[in-house]
Design a protein around this motif. Structure first.
Motif, mmCIF file in Angstrom:
data_model
loop_
_atom_site.group_PDB
_atom_site.id
_atom_site.type_symbol
_atom_site.label_atom_id
_atom_site.label_comp_id
_atom_site.label_asym_id
_atom_site.label_seq_id
_atom_site.Cartn_x
_atom_site.Cartn_y
_atom_site.Cartn_z
ATOM 1 N N GLU A 104 0.822 -1.213 0.000
ATOM 2 C CA GLU A 104 0.000 0.000 0.000
ATOM 3 C C GLU A 104 0.861 1.270 0.000
ATOM 4 O O GLU A 104 0.536 2.267 -0.630
ATOM 5 C CB GLU A 104 -0.923 -0.019 1.238
ATOM 6 N N ILE A 402 -5.592 3.894 13.509
ATOM 7 C CA ILE A 402 -6.590 3.836 12.439
ATOM 8 C C ILE A 402 -7.654 2.805 12.834
ATOM 9 O O ILE A 402 -7.337 1.707 13.281
ATOM 10 C CB ILE A 402 -5.918 3.443 11.101
ATOM 11 N N ASP A 407 -9.976 7.655 10.991
ATOM 12 C CA ASP A 407 -10.331 6.792 9.864
ATOM 13 C C ASP A 407 -9.113 6.610 8.961
ATOM 14 O O ASP A 407 -8.029 7.106 9.265
ATOM 15 C CB ASP A 407 -11.569 7.327 9.124
ATOM 16 N N GLU A 408 -9.289 5.912 7.861
ATOM 17 C CA GLU A 408 -8.106 5.583 7.051
ATOM 18 C C GLU A 408 -7.510 6.811 6.361
ATOM 19 O O GLU A 408 -6.429 6.750 5.798
ATOM 20 C CB GLU A 408 -8.408 4.472 6.043
ATOM 21 N N HIS A 409 -8.221 7.936 6.406
ATOM 22 C CA HIS A 409 -7.649 9.190 5.895
ATOM 23 C C HIS A 409 -7.089 10.053 7.030
ATOM 24 O O HIS A 409 -6.871 11.251 6.843
ATOM 25 C CB HIS A 409 -8.692 9.956 5.080
ATOM 26 N N ARG A 444 0.666 9.537 1.984
ATOM 27 C CA ARG A 444 -0.549 8.887 1.476
ATOM 28 C C ARG A 444 -1.796 9.693 1.868
ATOM 29 O O ARG A 444 -2.668 9.938 1.052
ATOM 30 C CB ARG A 444 -0.633 7.466 2.040
ATOM 31 N N HIS A 448 -4.518 12.361 -0.726
ATOM 32 C CA HIS A 448 -5.971 12.289 -0.901
ATOM 33 C C HIS A 448 -6.682 13.577 -0.494
ATOM 34 O O HIS A 448 -7.898 13.683 -0.647
ATOM 35 C CB HIS A 448 -6.537 11.109 -0.104
ATOM 36 N N ARG A 458 -12.935 12.291 -0.941
ATOM 37 C CA ARG A 458 -12.815 11.199 0.028
ATOM 38 C C ARG A 458 -14.204 10.810 0.542
ATOM 39 O O ARG A 458 -15.107 11.646 0.574
ATOM 40 C CB ARG A 458 -11.942 11.639 1.220
ATOM 41 N N ARG A 464 -16.809 3.704 7.619
ATOM 42 C CA ARG A 464 -15.854 2.631 7.926
ATOM 43 C C ARG A 464 -15.647 1.782 6.688
ATOM 44 O O ARG A 464 -16.138 0.673 6.580
ATOM 45 C CB ARG A 464 -16.339 1.812 9.103
ATOM 46 N N THR A 467 -9.955 -0.875 4.683
ATOM 47 C CA THR A 467 -8.687 -0.186 4.460
ATOM 48 C C THR A 467 -7.553 -1.193 4.336
ATOM 49 O O THR A 467 -7.540 -2.191 5.066
ATOM 50 C CB THR A 467 -8.379 0.820 5.592
ATOM 51 N N LEU A 469 -4.676 -0.522 5.256
ATOM 52 C CA LEU A 469 -3.733 -0.223 6.340
ATOM 53 C C LEU A 469 -4.112 -1.033 7.576
ATOM 54 O O LEU A 469 -5.288 -1.308 7.805
ATOM 55 C CB LEU A 469 -3.789 1.271 6.690
ATOM 56 N N ARG A 471 -5.376 -1.856 11.129
ATOM 57 C CA ARG A 471 -6.219 -1.071 12.013
ATOM 58 C C ARG A 471 -6.203 -1.685 13.399
ATOM 59 O O ARG A 471 -5.861 -2.847 13.559
ATOM 60 C CB ARG A 471 -7.660 -0.963 11.521
#
Ligand SMILES: Cc1cc2nc3c(=O)[nH]c(=O)nc-3n(C[C@H](O)[C@H](O)[C@H](O)COP(=O)(O)OP(=O)(O)OC[C@H]3O[C@@H](n4cnc5c(N)ncnc54)[C@H](O)[C@@H]3O)c2cc1C
Ligand code: SF4
Length: 472
Positions: A104, A402, A407-409, A444, A448, A458, A464, A467, A469, A471
């Motif tokens: 990723e 995360i 969140d993933e952002h 990353r 975004h 986004r 949710r 992702t 990534l 968590r």
């Protein structure tokens, strides 16, 4: 005095510096608050005995680059100053070992390496010789490798001083790349400003800042968006004090399953202090990674944190500071094993509980006994490891993970306009030096972000979505 920005970044380390440059490039007016001071190469101390210029303890008038924080269950080393941990770090850049995370982050790892001028160490020194022989004895000779570091080897004089601050301008610290470029594009860096409290104001945020170690003089900064990137302990302190981050804040803090041991020769005609601070590493098994670490000639302060292991206790005198750095090879062990502790807020300060992170790493103990035999030296470990049975780490991670806090952002759940972008978002023991991954995660996240005034593509905050990534 009051200041207004589109984006205010708290902390100028690996997450913060990336955020500052990329947000500036996207057209935002960006300000940075950094608790430490700004440094030029000649400001770094010649040795770490110059406490005023090495340690960061502003209440005592010490305004250097090295923080040492003792919590109930862990002793944490971290950085301070414009450039964050890059000022005091060894410059080692490793990708995470987890294949999913590597895949990723692959494009972002490339960007960060390019920005930091990463290069493989082009030489070996006596400390590498010791490590290679330790790796052979532990049946892992084929895993020995030289490190990749953020160093310009045309300028480097191999003095071993990377963790005291590079006085030769050879270490590519963040103030020399990301932050310099951001300043050229208009970002404003406010050094010696510690964000103390974060609160909502209108549709945006208000940050109250104070000058560390100097009474009075509070300033208020306003911004539509705030990026908290104050390193794990700084970020947790600020969010806890401000009542932000939700019920999972402080969970899953990791020590990188780390242990610091060392072998010290009573006297030696070999100088182990030459080279860059960390020039090589090996993997005694799939979970464990070991690096030899050195301080430069004359920088013997850290001898005070060493203590002999069982079987060597009678030789305590070898740990006297005299020429310690020339006689010593420190071994830093890190593991990917799943263990953690919890950081809590007493109302005034941070404390810890529920520790499963180990106080010592058996592979490190084995490696240091081999190193001691090879060097004719004495095996020791960090004093808190031996006497207090608590770990010491230079690579603290987690606490605002995360899936739990963000969140993933990297947007804080339930708090529009608030982001976390530093080591606190990493929810696993990486088992390697983490800065490259922290910076790549920030690249990353910022990739975004919409440009200033453009629509945001986004998913809405809090959704949710799956992702790639890790968590919490
Ligand atoms: C001696 C040493 C050697 C290391 N060597 C390596 C290495 O070779 N490779 C590697 O990958 N990692 C290394 N590390 C670890 C690395 O430095 C950290 O993992 C990394 O810096 C963490 O990045 P970050 O973005 O989380 O925060 P940091 O880089 O720690 O930056 C946080 C910044 O925020 C500032 N701050 C804190 N609170 C506030 C506040 N309230 N207001 C304003 N500013 C605030 C701090 O002063 C600091 O400058 C080393 C660490 C140490 C201590
Ligand atoms: S060894 Fe480290 S401190 Fe010394 S010149 Fe090279 S990069 Fe700078």
């Amino acid at each position: 005095m009051e200041h207004d920005y589109d984006v205010l970044v708290v902390g100028s380390g690996f997450g913060g510096s990336v955020a500052v440059l990329r947000a500036t490039e996207k057209g935002y007016r960006v300000g940075v608050l950094e608790a430490g001071r700004s440094f030029s190469p000649e400001d770094f101390p010649p040795t770490n005995w110059r406490l005023r210029r090495f340690l960061f303890m502003p209440r005592l008038g010490l305004r250097g680059i090295q923080r040492i924080t003792l919590l109930r269950d862990v002793l944490v080393l971290s950085g301070a100053g414009v450039g964050g941990g890059s000022l005091v770090y060894a410059g080692v850049l490793y990708e995470a070992l987890d294949p999913g995370l590597r895949e990723e982050l692959a494009p972002y790892y490339e960007i960060v390496r390019e920005m930091l001028g990463a290069a493989e160490v082009p030489f070996e020194t006596p400390a590498e010789d010791v490590l290679r022989r330790v790796a052979e004895r532990m049946g892992a000779a084929e895993t020995f490798r030289r490190t990749t570091v953020a160093v310009d080897f045309d300028t480097c004089v191999r003095c071993g001083g990377c963790m005291v601050g590079c006085r030769y301008g050879a270490k590519n610290t963040l103030d020399r790349n990301y932050l310099r470029l951001a300043e050229e594009r208009g970002a404003q860096i406010h050094a010696e400003r510690e964000a103390f409290l974060l609160r909502r104001a209108g549709g945006g945020w208000e940050v109250v800042a104070r000058r560390p170690g100097r009474p009075g003089g509070r300033e208020v900064f306003r911004a539509d968006q705030v990026v908290v990137a104050a390193g794990v302990l700084g970020t947790l302190k600020l969010l806890f004090r401000s009542g932000l981050g939700g019920p999972h804040l402080g969970e899953r803090v990791r020590t990188n399953s780390e242990s610091l041991v060392g072998s010290t020769a009573p006297r030696s005609n070999v100088d182990y202090s030459v080279g860059v601070a960390i020039g090589s590493s090996f993997f005694p098994n799939a979970d464990t990674h070991i690096e030899p670490v050195r301080y430069p000639r004359g920088s013997n302060l850290m001898a005070l944190l060493g203590f002999p292991l069982r079987g060597y206790a009678r030789r305590l005198r070898a740990f006297t500071p005299r020429r310690w750095s020339e006689r010593t090879v420190i071994l830093l062990a890190m593991q990917t094993l799943d263990n953690e502790l919890r950081v809590r807020w007493t109302g005034r300060r941070l404390t810890t509980s529920e520790r499963t992170a180990p106080a010592f790493v058996p592979e490190a103990r084995e490696a240091v006994r081999h190193a001691a035999e090879i060097m004719g030296g004495i095996a020791g470990a960090a004093v808190n490891e031996v006497l207090l049975r608590t770990p010491m780490t230079a690579h603290i991670l987690g606490g605002a993970c995360i899936g739990a806090v963000i969140d993933e952002h990297h947007r804080v759940f339930g708090q529009p306009g608030l982001h976390v972008l530093d080591g606190s978002t990493v929810s696993a023991n990486l088992g390697v030096n983490p800065s490259l991954t922290i910076a790549a995660l920030a690249e990353r996240a910022l990739a975004h972000w919409p440009s200033c005034g453009e629509p945001d593509s986004r998913p809405p905050l809090g959704s949710r979505v799956p992702t790639p990534l890790p968590r919490a």
